[in-house]
Design a protein around this motif. Structure first.
Motif, PDB file in Angstrom:
ATOM      1  N   LEU A  27       0.827  -1.202   0.000  1.00  0.00           N
ATOM      2  CA  LEU A  27       0.000   0.000   0.000  1.00  0.00           C
ATOM      3  C   LEU A  27       0.867   1.260   0.000  1.00  0.00           C
ATOM      4  O   LEU A  27       0.530   2.256  -0.648  1.00  0.00           O
ATOM      5  CB  LEU A  27      -0.926  -0.003   1.220  1.00  0.00           C
ATOM      6  CG  LEU A  27      -2.075  -1.013   1.185  1.00  0.00           C
ATOM      7  CD1 LEU A  27      -2.846  -0.992   2.501  1.00  0.00           C
ATOM      8  CD2 LEU A  27      -3.014  -0.729   0.020  1.00  0.00           C
ATOM      9  N   ALA A  28       2.002   1.220   0.734  1.00  0.00           N
ATOM     10  CA  ALA A  28       2.879   2.389   0.777  1.00  0.00           C
ATOM     11  C   ALA A  28       3.557   2.638  -0.561  1.00  0.00           C
ATOM     12  O   ALA A  28       3.863   3.794  -0.901  1.00  0.00           O
ATOM     13  CB  ALA A  28       3.925   2.213   1.874  1.00  0.00           C
ATOM     14  N   LEU A  29       3.797   1.573  -1.337  1.00  0.00           N
ATOM     15  CA  LEU A  29       4.500   1.711  -2.616  1.00  0.00           C
ATOM     16  C   LEU A  29       3.548   1.713  -3.812  1.00  0.00           C
ATOM     17  O   LEU A  29       4.025   1.793  -4.955  1.00  0.00           O
ATOM     18  CB  LEU A  29       5.506   0.567  -2.779  1.00  0.00           C
ATOM     19  CG  LEU A  29       6.614   0.494  -1.724  1.00  0.00           C
ATOM     20  CD1 LEU A  29       7.457  -0.752  -1.944  1.00  0.00           C
ATOM     21  CD2 LEU A  29       7.480   1.740  -1.758  1.00  0.00           C
TER      22      LEU A  29
ATOM     23  N   ALA B 105      10.585   5.007  -4.192  1.00  0.00           N
ATOM     24  CA  ALA B 105       9.263   5.584  -3.971  1.00  0.00           C
ATOM     25  C   ALA B 105       9.354   7.002  -3.427  1.00  0.00           C
ATOM     26  O   ALA B 105       8.579   7.897  -3.832  1.00  0.00           O
ATOM     27  CB  ALA B 105       8.481   4.692  -3.005  1.00  0.00           C
ATOM     28  N   SER B 106      10.294   7.241  -2.512  1.00  0.00           N
ATOM     29  CA  SER B 106      10.433   8.582  -1.938  1.00  0.00           C
ATOM     30  C   SER B 106      10.861   9.601  -2.998  1.00  0.00           C
ATOM     31  O   SER B 106      10.322  10.716  -3.068  1.00  0.00           O
ATOM     32  CB  SER B 106      11.454   8.555  -0.793  1.00  0.00           C
ATOM     33  OG  SER B 106      11.050   7.662   0.217  1.00  0.00           O
ATOM     34  N   VAL B 107      11.845   9.219  -3.816  1.00  0.00           N
ATOM     35  CA  VAL B 107      12.302  10.131  -4.867  1.00  0.00           C
ATOM     36  C   VAL B 107      11.195  10.378  -5.877  1.00  0.00           C
ATOM     37  O   VAL B 107      11.027  11.508  -6.375  1.00  0.00           O
ATOM     38  CB  VAL B 107      13.565   9.563  -5.544  1.00  0.00           C
ATOM     39  CG1 VAL B 107      13.951  10.401  -6.766  1.00  0.00           C
ATOM     40  CG2 VAL B 107      14.716   9.518  -4.555  1.00  0.00           C
ATOM     41  N   GLU B 108      10.419   9.340  -6.183  1.00  0.00           N
ATOM     42  CA  GLU B 108       9.336   9.510  -7.158  1.00  0.00           C
ATOM     43  C   GLU B 108       8.261  10.453  -6.631  1.00  0.00           C
ATOM     44  O   GLU B 108       7.706  11.270  -7.383  1.00  0.00           O
ATOM     45  CB  GLU B 108       8.729   8.150  -7.478  1.00  0.00           C
ATOM     46  CG  GLU B 108       7.673   8.204  -8.568  1.00  0.00           C
ATOM     47  CD  GLU B 108       7.278   6.821  -9.049  1.00  0.00           C
ATOM     48  OE1 GLU B 108       6.172   6.691  -9.613  1.00  0.00           O
ATOM     49  OE2 GLU B 108       8.084   5.878  -8.863  1.00  0.00           O
ATOM     50  N   LYS B 109       7.948  10.375  -5.336  1.00  0.00           N
ATOM     51  CA  LYS B 109       6.965  11.289  -4.764  1.00  0.00           C
ATOM     52  C   LYS B 109       7.490  12.726  -4.791  1.00  0.00           C
ATOM     53  O   LYS B 109       6.728  13.670  -5.030  1.00  0.00           O
ATOM     54  CB  LYS B 109       6.638  10.862  -3.340  1.00  0.00           C
ATOM     55  CG  LYS B 109       5.862   9.551  -3.261  1.00  0.00           C
ATOM     56  CD  LYS B 109       5.636   9.112  -1.827  1.00  0.00           C
ATOM     57  CE  LYS B 109       4.903   7.781  -1.785  1.00  0.00           C
ATOM     58  NZ  LYS B 109       4.716   7.292  -0.387  1.00  0.00           N
TER      59      LYS B 109
ATOM     60  N   THR C 243      17.650  16.868 -12.895  1.00  0.00           N
ATOM     61  CA  THR C 243      18.599  16.121 -12.051  1.00  0.00           C
ATOM     62  C   THR C 243      17.868  15.089 -11.203  1.00  0.00           C
ATOM     63  O   THR C 243      18.306  13.938 -11.077  1.00  0.00           O
ATOM     64  CB  THR C 243      19.374  17.095 -11.146  1.00  0.00           C
ATOM     65  OG1 THR C 243      20.031  18.070 -11.952  1.00  0.00           O
ATOM     66  CG2 THR C 243      20.386  16.345 -10.306  1.00  0.00           C
ATOM     67  N   LEU C 244      16.745  15.491 -10.642  1.00  0.00           N
ATOM     68  CA  LEU C 244      15.962  14.567  -9.819  1.00  0.00           C
ATOM     69  C   LEU C 244      15.389  13.441 -10.669  1.00  0.00           C
ATOM     70  O   LEU C 244      15.365  12.277 -10.243  1.00  0.00           O
ATOM     71  CB  LEU C 244      14.841  15.331  -9.106  1.00  0.00           C
ATOM     72  CG  LEU C 244      14.033  14.542  -8.083  1.00  0.00           C
ATOM     73  CD1 LEU C 244      14.929  14.030  -6.968  1.00  0.00           C
ATOM     74  CD2 LEU C 244      12.919  15.426  -7.506  1.00  0.00           C
TER      75      LEU C 244
ATOM     76  N   ARG D 280      15.605   7.734 -12.345  1.00  0.00           N
ATOM     77  CA  ARG D 280      15.799   6.724 -13.385  1.00  0.00           C
ATOM     78  C   ARG D 280      16.925   5.759 -13.022  1.00  0.00           C
ATOM     79  O   ARG D 280      16.814   4.544 -13.190  1.00  0.00           O
ATOM     80  CB  ARG D 280      16.092   7.405 -14.721  1.00  0.00           C
ATOM     81  CG  ARG D 280      16.305   6.438 -15.885  1.00  0.00           C
ATOM     82  CD  ARG D 280      16.663   7.200 -17.149  1.00  0.00           C
ATOM     83  NE  ARG D 280      17.844   8.035 -16.959  1.00  0.00           N
ATOM     84  CZ  ARG D 280      19.090   7.566 -16.969  1.00  0.00           C
ATOM     85  NH1 ARG D 280      19.316   6.265 -17.175  1.00  0.00           N
ATOM     86  NH2 ARG D 280      20.103   8.381 -16.797  1.00  0.00           N
ATOM     87  N   VAL D 281      18.026   6.296 -12.477  1.00  0.00           N
ATOM     88  CA  VAL D 281      19.155   5.444 -12.086  1.00  0.00           C
ATOM     89  C   VAL D 281      18.747   4.494 -10.954  1.00  0.00           C
ATOM     90  O   VAL D 281      19.096   3.307 -10.967  1.00  0.00           O
ATOM     91  CB  VAL D 281      20.349   6.323 -11.665  1.00  0.00           C
ATOM     92  CG1 VAL D 281      21.458   5.466 -11.067  1.00  0.00           C
ATOM     93  CG2 VAL D 281      20.880   7.097 -12.864  1.00  0.00           C
ATOM     94  N   LEU D 282      17.988   5.007  -9.989  1.00  0.00           N
ATOM     95  CA  LEU D 282      17.555   4.153  -8.882  1.00  0.00           C
ATOM     96  C   LEU D 282      16.632   3.038  -9.362  1.00  0.00           C
ATOM     97  O   LEU D 282      16.724   1.892  -8.905  1.00  0.00           O
ATOM     98  CB  LEU D 282      16.853   5.001  -7.816  1.00  0.00           C
ATOM     99  CG  LEU D 282      17.733   5.939  -6.992  1.00  0.00           C
ATOM    100  CD1 LEU D 282      16.879   6.790  -6.064  1.00  0.00           C
ATOM    101  CD2 LEU D 282      18.751   5.143  -6.184  1.00  0.00           C
ATOM    102  N   VAL D 283      15.750   3.365 -10.294  1.00  0.00           N
ATOM    103  CA  VAL D 283      14.841   2.342 -10.825  1.00  0.00           C
ATOM    104  C   VAL D 283      15.630   1.259 -11.556  1.00  0.00           C
ATOM    105  O   VAL D 283      15.341   0.060 -11.427  1.00  0.00           O
ATOM    106  CB  VAL D 283      13.798   2.999 -11.749  1.00  0.00           C
ATOM    107  CG1 VAL D 283      12.994   1.930 -12.488  1.00  0.00           C
ATOM    108  CG2 VAL D 283      12.856   3.883 -10.936  1.00  0.00           C
TER     109      VAL D 283
END
Length: 261
Positions: free
Chosen positions: A116-118, A170-174, A184-185, A190-193
């Motif tokens: 649910l959080a993700l 998830a945090s960066v995407e939010k 930059t963000l 994209r790199v994290l994914v």
């Protein structure tokens, strides 16, 4: 485990009850010794009464001293209600997890909370794949013995790292939804994914290798030991049956000749 304030008042009540109890014993034994010793003179029984009176008096004195020392200390402050509620929740969860069924239920609830959080993020699908792979590996774990044991430790470390990476995605995407024009963000996301996807594939490959190890380890022997034992037992029974039949054939001619005579 009780909080310091609860332990303080619990010890206070315990010491007060103990001091009162030993005071009563001291008074009773002391009174009995004061009456019985003058009446019959000093005897072994009277010495026992006097020893009991002295010992109970000393214990009562020590208990009252401990009680005064404890009351001289200020009681600990009351815990924060939020912290107390969280501690109570952790205690309940720990007691439920002692049961295998409860452990499975708590694990299912935690997985649903994580999903649910993700939900709605790029990490949701990867989390589901990681969860399925980890449960599969947990089923294989009892059979990963010998050379396969180090793989379990590596898998546990990798799973924790991948779950932490999924939360970061998830945090960066939010945050990216709040600043969609930040290049930059977006590149960091994209790199994290990509890192998460690569890690999930590697973890699934580890689970597949573990399953292959378990399968090959079960085929190490040409025949299952239980099957060989059943075969040996069957051969033994056939041999016994053949021996009994042979004895019966040898016994029949003698019986038939005795009947004809």
């Amino acid at each position: 485990m009780a909080d310091p304030r609860t332990r303080y008042f619990r010890n206070l009540r315990r010491l007060r009850r103990s001091a009162r109890r030993w005071s009563v014993f001291a008074g009773g034994f002391g009174g009995a010794a004061a009456v019985l010793v003058p009446l019959g003179g000093v005897s072994p029984v009277d010495a026992c009464w006097a020893a009991a009176a002295g010992a109970s008096t000393a214990l009562a004195f020590w208990r009252w001293s401990d009680l005064r020392a404890l009351t001289a200390q200020p009681p600990p402050p009351a815990p924060d209600p939020a912290i107390a509620a969280e501690q109570a929740r952790l205690r309940i969860v720990a007691s439920v997890e002692r049961n295998p069924l409860g452990r499975a239920a708590v694990g299912g609830i935690r997985r649903q909370q994580a999903l649910l959080a993700l939900r709605g993020t790029a990490a949701a699908d990867s989390w589901s794949r990681l969860d399925r792979a980890s449960r599969t590996l947990a089923g294989l774990a009892p059979r990963l013995t010998g050379p396969g044991e180090p793989a379990q430790l590596e898998a546990a470390v990798a799973e924790r790292s991948l779950r932490d990476l999924a939360y970061r995605v998830a945090s960066v995407e939010k945050a990216l939804r709040l600043a969609p024009a930040d290049a930059t963000l977006a590149n960091s996301h994209r790199v994290l994914v990509e890192q998460l996807a690569t890690g999930i594939v590697a973890y699934e490959g580890l689970v597949a290798a573990a399953a292959n190890y378990v399968a090959e380890d079960g085929r190490a022997a040409d025949e299952d030991p239980s099957v060989s034992r059943l075969t040996e037992a069957s051969d033994l029974l056939r041999g016994v049956a053949a021996g009994l039949a042979e004895l019966r054939r040898h016994a029949d001619p003698a019986g038939s000749s005795g009947t004809s005579s």
